[in-house]
Motif scaffolding. Structure first.
Motif, mmCIF file in Angstrom:
data_model
loop_
_atom_site.group_PDB
_atom_site.id
_atom_site.type_symbol
_atom_site.label_atom_id
_atom_site.label_comp_id
_atom_site.label_asym_id
_atom_site.label_seq_id
_atom_site.Cartn_x
_atom_site.Cartn_y
_atom_site.Cartn_z
ATOM 1 N N LYS A 1 0.850 -1.568 0.168
ATOM 2 C CA LYS A 1 -0.226 0.039 -0.165
ATOM 3 C C LYS A 1 0.860 1.439 -0.005
ATOM 4 C CE LYS A 1 -2.490 0.728 4.024
ATOM 5 N NZ LYS A 1 -3.276 1.112 4.635
ATOM 6 N N TYR B 1 -3.157 -2.978 -7.601
ATOM 7 C CA TYR B 1 -3.726 -2.452 -6.510
ATOM 8 C C TYR B 1 -5.316 -1.043 -7.388
ATOM 9 C CZ TYR B 1 0.455 -3.384 -4.512
ATOM 10 O OH TYR B 1 1.565 -4.168 -4.187
ATOM 11 N N TYR C 1 -6.825 2.712 -6.389
ATOM 12 C CA TYR C 1 -5.856 4.246 -6.200
ATOM 13 C C TYR C 1 -7.468 5.064 -6.134
ATOM 14 C CZ TYR C 1 -2.080 2.209 -3.899
ATOM 15 O OH TYR C 1 -0.623 1.656 -3.790
ATOM 16 N N ARG C 2 -8.057 5.749 -5.590
ATOM 17 C CA ARG C 2 -8.156 7.077 -6.375
ATOM 18 C C ARG C 2 -8.061 8.570 -5.895
ATOM 19 N NH1 ARG C 2 -14.757 7.629 -4.200
ATOM 20 N NH2 ARG C 2 -14.349 7.600 -2.207
ATOM 21 N N ARG C 3 -8.221 9.485 -6.998
ATOM 22 C CA ARG C 3 -7.873 10.976 -6.013
ATOM 23 C C ARG C 3 -9.657 11.310 -6.659
ATOM 24 N NH1 ARG C 3 -3.373 13.783 -8.589
ATOM 25 N NH2 ARG C 3 -2.393 14.183 -6.501
ATOM 26 N N ILE D 1 -4.061 11.522 -3.856
ATOM 27 C CA ILE D 1 -4.845 9.609 -4.135
ATOM 28 C C ILE D 1 -4.657 8.893 -2.430
ATOM 29 C CG2 ILE D 1 -3.470 8.150 -5.286
ATOM 30 C CD1 ILE D 1 -1.785 10.332 -6.856
ATOM 31 N N LYS D 2 -6.036 8.871 -2.709
ATOM 32 C CA LYS D 2 -5.924 7.363 -2.218
ATOM 33 C C LYS D 2 -6.276 6.461 -1.988
ATOM 34 C CE LYS D 2 -6.743 10.387 1.683
ATOM 35 N NZ LYS D 2 -5.926 10.581 3.207
ATOM 36 N N PHE D 3 -5.617 4.784 -1.194
ATOM 37 C CA PHE D 3 -5.595 3.554 -1.376
ATOM 38 C C PHE D 3 -6.910 3.423 -1.157
ATOM 39 C CE2 PHE D 3 -4.177 -0.508 -1.173
ATOM 40 C CZ PHE D 3 -4.561 -1.709 -0.778
ATOM 41 N N HIS E 1 -5.892 -4.146 -2.411
ATOM 42 C CA HIS E 1 -4.997 -4.667 -3.003
ATOM 43 C C HIS E 1 -5.261 -6.225 -2.867
ATOM 44 C CE1 HIS E 1 -0.045 -6.258 -1.819
ATOM 45 N NE2 HIS E 1 -0.489 -6.550 -2.943
ATOM 46 N N TYR F 1 -9.481 7.239 -11.146
ATOM 47 C CA TYR F 1 -9.261 6.107 -10.349
ATOM 48 C C TYR F 1 -8.123 5.193 -11.121
ATOM 49 C CZ TYR F 1 -14.149 6.558 -8.327
ATOM 50 O OH TYR F 1 -14.547 6.845 -7.308
#
Lengths: 113, 113
Positions: free
Chosen positions: A100, B33, B35-37, B43-45, B48, B90
């Protein structure tokens, strides 16, 4: 995972050397320091990783002092195409047991002609 | 070698509709993985995968989001029903090992209206 602090933005001119410093006071013994670069409308891209002293590749150099509480990404002779957001991450890759990535705000580098 | 590919690159849907994002990782990469912003944020996890198994889904915002990776190859991320706050970019990333360099796709820009 250690928290990082880096400047929100920096300006530079073409041909100059740019140094972006990241603070990570709570870095753990096994943590590596990794930098990612992100261009507009693209995903982040790995640029360099280090544990201590100095690491250099074809893109950048990474300087890490003995106490490892900070690190400096050095971009030699920047060009307009180096305009991007640069993220400093600690505690991922190399030694961690998680993939992560925790992104901060990053440093927006603007290179001017 | 093909990189991480995401589809679609853009999607505009109405609130309440369903959208499915797809990610094709680099061949041979077991780790995938998401992630998105969202607008103005970092940017956030999200989660996984290791092969077809969810290793860490601690970042999934709520049960409107469903990620799958059947067969351990490509992955889908479904949002149902979509809300306005789901708008953002994303990103999908993959890596060979859990703690090695992650390669990101270009991202899918989702707009919920």
């Amino acid at each position: 995972l250690a928290k990082t602090t880096q400047p929100i933005s920096m300006d530079s001119y073409e041909g100059q050397e740019v140094n972006i410093t990241c603070s990570h006071n709570n870095i753990a013994t096994n943590d590596y320091i990794t930098w990612y670069q992100q261009f507009p409308s693209q995903g982040p891209r790995f640029i360099i990783q280090g544990y201590k002293t100095k690491v250099t590749n074809e893109v950048a150099s990474l300087f890490i002092p003995a106490d490892r509480k900070s690190s400096t990404l050095s971009l030699p002779r920047v060009s307009l195409s180096d305009t991007a957001v640069y993220y400093c991450l600690v505690g991922v890759h190399g030694s961690s047991n998680t993939g992560k990535l925790i992104f901060g705000q990053g440093t927006t580098l603007q290179v001017k002609p | 070698e093909a990189g991480v590919t995401q589809f679609p690159s853009h999607s505009v849907i109405e609130k309440g509709q369903t959208v499915t994002l797809r990610c094709d990782p680099i061949s041979g990469h077991d780790n995938l993985y998401w992630y998105r912003r969202v607008m103005g944020k970092e940017i956030k996890f999200l989660l996984h995968f290791v092969k077809e198994s969810k290793q860490d889904e601690s970042g999934m915002p709520n049960n409107r989001f469903l990620a799958e990776r059947t067969g351990g190859t490509y992955s889908t991320l479904k949002v149902q029903p979509a809300e306005l706050e789901d708008s953002g970019v994303y990103f999908c990333a993959s890596s060979q090992k859990m703690n090695t360099e992650a390669f990101f796709g270009q991202g899918t820009r989702l707009t919920v209206v």
